[in-house]
Design an enzyme around this catalytic site. Structure first.
Site, PDB file in Angstrom:
ATOM      1  N   GLN A  89       7.057  -1.330  -2.223  1.00 11.65           N
ATOM      2  CA  GLN A  89       6.288  -2.307  -1.453  1.00 11.65           C
ATOM      3  C   GLN A  89       5.827  -3.455  -2.352  1.00 11.65           C
ATOM      4  O   GLN A  89       5.065  -3.239  -3.288  1.00 11.65           O
ATOM      5  CB  GLN A  89       5.072  -1.598  -0.853  1.00 11.65           C
ATOM      6  CG  GLN A  89       4.102  -2.534  -0.167  1.00 11.65           C
ATOM      7  CD  GLN A  89       2.839  -1.814   0.242  1.00 11.65           C
ATOM      8  OE1 GLN A  89       2.833  -1.078   1.199  1.00 11.65           O
ATOM      9  NE2 GLN A  89       1.770  -2.007  -0.498  1.00 11.65           N
ATOM     10  N   SER A 139       0.854  -6.537  -3.109  1.00  9.14           N
ATOM     11  CA  SER A 139      -0.245  -7.004  -3.974  1.00  9.14           C
ATOM     12  C   SER A 139       0.259  -7.937  -5.060  1.00  9.14           C
ATOM     13  O   SER A 139       1.388  -7.806  -5.545  1.00  9.14           O
ATOM     14  CB  SER A 139      -0.919  -5.812  -4.645  1.00  9.14           C
ATOM     15  OG  SER A 139      -1.553  -5.022  -3.687  1.00  9.14           O
ATOM     16  N   SER A 182       4.435   0.914  -6.825  1.00  7.67           N
ATOM     17  CA  SER A 182       4.864   2.257  -7.222  1.00  7.67           C
ATOM     18  C   SER A 182       6.333   2.417  -6.866  1.00  7.67           C
ATOM     19  O   SER A 182       6.792   1.932  -5.838  1.00  7.67           O
ATOM     20  CB  SER A 182       4.003   3.335  -6.578  1.00  7.67           C
ATOM     21  OG  SER A 182       3.781   3.051  -5.234  1.00  7.67           O
ATOM     22  N   GLU A 216      -0.217   3.075   6.569  1.00  9.95           N
ATOM     23  CA  GLU A 216      -0.690   3.637   5.311  1.00  9.95           C
ATOM     24  C   GLU A 216      -1.974   4.424   5.533  1.00  9.95           C
ATOM     25  O   GLU A 216      -2.132   5.534   5.073  1.00  9.95           O
ATOM     26  CB  GLU A 216      -0.938   2.516   4.301  1.00  9.95           C
ATOM     27  CG  GLU A 216      -1.484   3.040   2.970  1.00  9.95           C
ATOM     28  CD  GLU A 216      -1.662   1.948   1.932  1.00  9.95           C
ATOM     29  OE1 GLU A 216      -1.932   0.793   2.320  1.00  9.95           O
ATOM     30  OE2 GLU A 216      -1.529   2.261   0.744  1.00  9.95           O
ATOM     31  N   GLU A 238     -15.095  -0.691  -0.958  1.00 10.18           N
ATOM     32  CA  GLU A 238     -15.929  -1.809  -0.517  1.00 10.18           C
ATOM     33  C   GLU A 238     -15.322  -2.494   0.712  1.00 10.18           C
ATOM     34  O   GLU A 238     -16.011  -2.793   1.686  1.00 10.18           O
ATOM     35  CB  GLU A 238     -16.102  -2.819  -1.666  1.00 10.18           C
ATOM     36  CG  GLU A 238     -17.015  -2.334  -2.779  1.00 10.18           C
ATOM     37  CD  GLU A 238     -16.462  -1.128  -3.543  1.00 10.18           C
ATOM     38  OE1 GLU A 238     -15.231  -1.024  -3.714  1.00 10.18           O
ATOM     39  OE2 GLU A 238     -17.263  -0.276  -3.959  1.00 10.18           O
TER      40      GLU A 238
END
Lengths: 394, 363
Positions: A111, A114, A146, A229, A364
């Site tokens: 993936q 990010s 990953s 996910e 958060e």
């Protein structure tokens, strides 16, 4: 179809494909073609449109017969995230091309979401995809990927229109990881090993036939992936499975290391882990009744907290022994094939658990999700939602 | 274990609706607060309406003894609503714990008669043990005064444990034959009393009662968790509603991340407590062998969570949360008292250690 009917189908299939004599890959391909791979998927794409609840029974029957599995641990991103997104947004050609080798494990997926400047703020990705004839040219840098070093394909989000506000200028692609412009470098983490990668994309060419969803629709498609996910995180579990099982075993094996202070902390966490398990069971029962929602975020918050506290406690229980790190490999840079939060030594478990409150949505951000989408509290003040992306200060 | 159905059925939701409607009409928060000024006039008519009119007094009593033959599942739903309203009624002490004592196999004919009277709501009972007594704690019937008994002020019959040469027995003593002295209590919505019973008073209703008392306290503790969940939910809901309208610095305070995150954590806790309490109720409803573990886990978790919810409610209401006028303090006092009631979380964890084979030092 009844569960008995499904059992009969599996029995028929096994009668025609003896797992002991059939080649592994051939067996898996045939299982896919028989619609017995992921039974909730549609006919023609490895399934039969059956309830997801029937899947465990199918997997159990195949396992009992000694059949090879598709090594799901090595293709978590593919099975858990890429596949459902391709199913929802892919063209018929894309589903035909990609789903079968994905399920059999012939093609591993990763993936590319990010970036160094887009973590929690994923919609801020700056990797650019520019149209070039019947394809796209991609430049940028991705991180926390990953399995990139084993992957044949990637799901990729890139910016196609910087003049649009950030959520509207993104497009979703299926990227060939063998393209010469793809450079995968290991990202070493606090455990010493490199489970993740940095991926540098330089003039990577992607044909337009590997665009998933419409141009500019990338945020919507990416959200479908991310919802999968979070859903995939909570699975039915037995008592004392996961981190609590490991720590309880350590406790039972080491009567000489017990103190009353550690005992009380262990019992608190045992109860919390058990309550977490019940909460998951209740949530799954709610989901089965068609009462879905963002409540899964609350589960992940609790999971991360309990795993971190337990793994920290275990190190203290072990005392002197907890100070010795990974006797067989030390701090050496290795590339694990699969990730097991509860495997290895106590020191590794403690360090790896630190990622639980960061990966897949930081605690958060998840608190914001719960507060805003479950509790109806106001959203954060945002200056970046309506501005063209290129004008956002950075 | 986790195959047990943790969601309320439609019938249970109907029951919840009836209880909630009645409490909405008859359990005015101002009248609940007034109990702290000594005005207990709310209790008798409210309990009569719940016990006799809605039939909750006999909810758990078998049909052959004049009850409804419902299970811990239904009682849990009732307790969630009672907890939500901090309702000052003796449902838990009489309709759960006292009736459970009398459901024992070693009940006498007199006990069976009393059970029917409890089921109809005609009489109300209380088990005479300190309210802090948890399942597994030793219960010794001794002469003299039993302190801090819950439900005694609302009871017309007291179930008194008496130690005899052959073990423990339960005697039913009419309240007017005992001395019941009200105690100024932390939680005046379940005001405690010191109870003195003359030696030899009353009629034996359960012989060989050790198991009966233990089971009753076990069921009481399991179901107390649902009351705690109800109270915690009130705290969460009320606080949420408040932070959505209270404005400071030109915006509602619920928009500040410091507050959003605390409420997200509290929501996570309340949802978890709901699952734990629900599991305890369901495990008892089907007499699952895991029931004692479910009780210990639910009490270890829900007791603290309800206190946290009430403390957060006081804090996040700011100054108004500290006033006598706002009901937040009623929930804080109830939650804190409930934490000690029927065994502290620490005692339940100690019990858990034995139940799930996690022995302590030297074990």
């Amino acid at each position: 179809m009844s569960i008995e009917g499904l059992r009969a189908l599996v029995a028929d299939f096994l009668a025609g494909h003896d797992p002991r004599t059939t080649d592994r890959l051939e067996f898996l391909r045939a299982r896919y073609d028989a619609g017995l791979a992921w039974v909730a998927y549609p006919q023609g794409h490895g399934g039969r449109g059956l309830p997801q609840a029937m899947q465990p029974e199918v997997d159990r029957l195949f396992a009992e017969a000694g059949a090879p599995d598709n090594r799901p641990g090595t293709n978590g991103i593919g099975l858990g995230m890429a596949a459902p997104t391709i199913l929802s947004y892919g063209t018929e050609e894309q589903k035909d091309r990609f789903l079968r080798p994905l399920w059999t494990g012939e093609e591993i997926w990763c993936q590319l979401f990010s970036e160094p400047g887009a973590g929690s703020d994923l919609a801020n990705v700056s990797t650019r995809a520019v149209r070039d004839g019947d394809g796209w040219v991609v430049n940028g840098q991705k991180v926390w990927t990953s399995g990139a070093h084993n992957a044949r394909y990637a799901i990729l989000v890139a910016r196609t229109d910087p003049d649009q506000p950030k959520h509207f200028g993104l497009t979703y692609f299926l990227c060939d990881m063998t393209d010469p412009g793809v450079d995968v470098r290991p990202l070493r983490q606090i455990t010493g090993e490199a489970e993740f990668n940095e991926v540098f994309l330089t003039d990577v060419r992607i044909p337009d036939s590997q665009r998933l969803g419409a141009e500019g629709e990338g945020w919507k498609v990416a959200n479908a992936t991310l919802n999968n996910e979070r859903v995939s995180i909570g699975r039915s579990a037995e008592r004392e499975s996961g981190m609590i099982g490991v720590v309880a075993r350590t406790w039972r094996e080491h009567p000489e290391k017990r103190t009353s202070e550690l005992h009380d902390r262990l019992l608190r966490l045992w109860a919390e882990a058990e309550v977490f398990r019940m909460t998951g069971a209740r949530l799954r029962q709610k989901l089965a009744q068609g009462q879905p929602g963002p409540e899964g975020s609350a589960m992940k918050l609790a999971f991360a907290r309990i795993a971190q506290q337990l793994s920290g406690l275990e190190l203290e229980i072990l005392g002197e022994d907890g100070l010795r790190y990974e006797s067989d490999r030390g701090w050496s840079m290795v590339r694990p094939e699969t990730v097991d939060f509860t495997g290895r030594d106590a020191g590794y478990r403690y360090l790896r658990a630190k990622g639980n409150s960061i990966e897949g949505g930081t605690s958060e951000i998840l608190r914001n999700v719960v507060a805003e989408r479950v509790l109806g509290l106001p959203g954060e003040h945002r200056v970046d939602k309506t501005l063209p992306w290129k004008e956002i200060p950075r | 274990m986790s195959d047990l159905d943790l969601l309320p059925t439609e019938i249970e939701e109907d029951l919840r609706g009836s209880v909630r409607d009645l409490l909405g009409d008859r359990c005015d928060p101002a009248a609940v607060i007034a109990m702290y000024d000594g005005d207990r006039s709310l209790v008798a008519p409210l309990w009569k309406a719940l016990a006799a009119d809605l039939g909750l007094a006999g909810l758990l009593v078998a049909e052959e003894h004049g009850g409804h033959g419902a299970t811990a599942r239904e009682a849990a739903v009732v307790l969630e609503e009672l907890g939500r309203h901090a309702a000052p009624v003796p449902f838990l002490t009489s309709a759960v714990i006292a009736t459970s004592v009398l459901e024992s196999d070693s009940v006498t004919p007199a006990g069976r008669e009393l059970l029917a009277a409890l089921a109809s709501g005609e009489r109300t009972a209380a088990l005479v043990v300190p309210w802090s007594t948890g399942p597994g704690s030793p219960v010794v019937g001794r002469a003299g005064t039993v302190t801090s008994v819950a439900g005694a002020l609302d009871a017309d019959v007291l179930l008194v444990p008496v130690t005899t040469t052959s073990g423990l027995e339960i005697r039913a003593v009419a309240a007017e034959r005992a001395t019941v002295t009200p105690v100024v209590s932390l939680d005046m919505t379940r005001q405690l009393a010191d109870v003195t019973v003359p030696v030899g008073e009353g009629e034996v209703v359960v012989a060989d009662a050790e198991g009966a008392v233990r089971d009753a306290l076990e069921l009481g503790a399991a179901l107390l968790a649902s009351e705690q969940v109800g109270a915690a939910r009130w705290c969460l809901d009320t606080t949420l509603a408040y932070v959505k309208v209270r404005r400071q610095f030109g915006r509602v305070v619920g928009g500040f991340q410091a507050i959003k995150h605390r409420l997200a954590d509290l929501y996570t806790g309340v949802e978890s407590a709901t699952a734990a309490a629900r599991y305890a109720a369901v495990a008892h409803a089907v007499a699952d062998p895991d029931a004692p573990v479910s009780t210990a886990v639910a009490q270890a978790f829900c007791s603290d969570l309800a206190v946290l919810a009430a403390e957060e409610a006081v804090q996040l209401h700011g100054g108004i949360g500290m006033t006598w006028e706002h009901p937040a303090h009623v929930y804080l006092k109830r939650a804190k008292a409930d934490q000690v009631a029927l065994g502290t979380p620490g005692r339940h964890r100690a019990r858990l250690a034995t139940l799930v084979d996690l022995p302590g030092v030297g074990g």
